[in-house]
Scaffold this motif. Structure first.
Motif, PDB file in Angstrom:
ATOM      1  N   ARG A  64       0.768  -1.366   0.113  1.00  0.00           N
ATOM      2  CA  ARG A  64      -0.094   0.083   0.059  1.00  0.00           C
ATOM      3  C   ARG A  64       0.791   1.232  -0.046  1.00  0.00           C
ATOM      4  O   ARG A  64       1.888   1.230   0.771  1.00  0.00           O
ATOM      5  CB  ARG A  64      -0.638   0.005   1.349  1.00  0.00           C
ATOM      6  N   THR A  66       2.031   5.042   0.797  1.00  0.00           N
ATOM      7  CA  THR A  66       1.884   6.014   1.685  1.00  0.00           C
ATOM      8  C   THR A  66       1.023   7.116   1.475  1.00  0.00           C
ATOM      9  O   THR A  66       0.948   7.637   0.408  1.00  0.00           O
ATOM     10  CB  THR A  66       3.212   6.333   2.464  1.00  0.00           C
ATOM     11  N   GLU A  69       3.504   9.411  -0.559  1.00  0.00           N
ATOM     12  CA  GLU A  69       3.569   8.806  -2.049  1.00  0.00           C
ATOM     13  C   GLU A  69       2.444   9.233  -2.774  1.00  0.00           C
ATOM     14  O   GLU A  69       2.779   9.979  -3.659  1.00  0.00           O
ATOM     15  CB  GLU A  69       3.882   7.594  -2.062  1.00  0.00           C
ATOM     16  N   SER A 100      -7.067   5.321  -0.927  1.00  0.00           N
ATOM     17  CA  SER A 100      -5.981   6.316  -1.852  1.00  0.00           C
ATOM     18  C   SER A 100      -6.953   7.116  -2.738  1.00  0.00           C
ATOM     19  O   SER A 100      -6.300   8.229  -2.794  1.00  0.00           O
ATOM     20  CB  SER A 100      -5.218   4.979  -2.476  1.00  0.00           C
TER      21      SER A 100
END
Length: 148
Positions: A64, A66, A69, A100
């Motif tokens: 996954r 961050t 990112e 996300s």
């Protein structure tokens, strides 16, 4: 172009490379049986050739990303969305959609762009369940009636 009415967004590219791939050749991603299944499903449901991208652009081991990112790569994704100008975005993976896409990407895109998710096409979800949701979402986002 009409082929880019629907844009697909995954989480991040993995380091999976095609077996026996020459180091001198270029490729976008490792074409696995799962990738071929996704491609076949896209063609079957009228979205073959659609634009596919990732929230995070850096290839890495499957994991996954961050928040840092995602934020770092967000301007690149937003520029892709602006250039492609899709009618709808389909996120590959419910967790990717919830963790996300919704908190970071959705607030930055035009409200007219319809958004939904399909389960990830990994082995964790039965193919029939994936394809049923995929068909339903694509029909709904393209504005077609659905009976599911």
């Amino acid at each position: 172009p009409k082929q880019f009415e629907v844009m697909f967004v995954a989480e991040m590219p993995s380091m999976a490379e095609p077996p026996k791939q020459s180091k001198s050749k270029h490729f976008n991603f490792g074409v696995t049986a799962r990738d071929r299944f996704l491609q076949a499903t896209m063609c079957k449901h009228g979205v073959g050739g659609s634009y596919i991208t990732d929230v995070v652009k850096k290839r890495d081991v499957p994991r996954r990303p961050t928040a840092g990112e995602i934020k770092r790569w967000l301007p690149f994704l937003l520029k892709e969305i602006e250039l492609i100008n899709p009618r709808a975005i389909v996120v590959l993976g419910k967790r990717t959609f919830e963790k996300s896409f919704l908190p970071f990407v959705k607030p930055c895109i035009l409200e007219r762009i319809r958004v939904d998710y399909v389960f990830h096409y990994s082995n964790q979800v039965p193919r029939k369940k994936f394809e049923t949701r995929f068909a339903h979402v694509v029909r709904a986002l393209k504005g077609k009636r659905t009976t599911d």
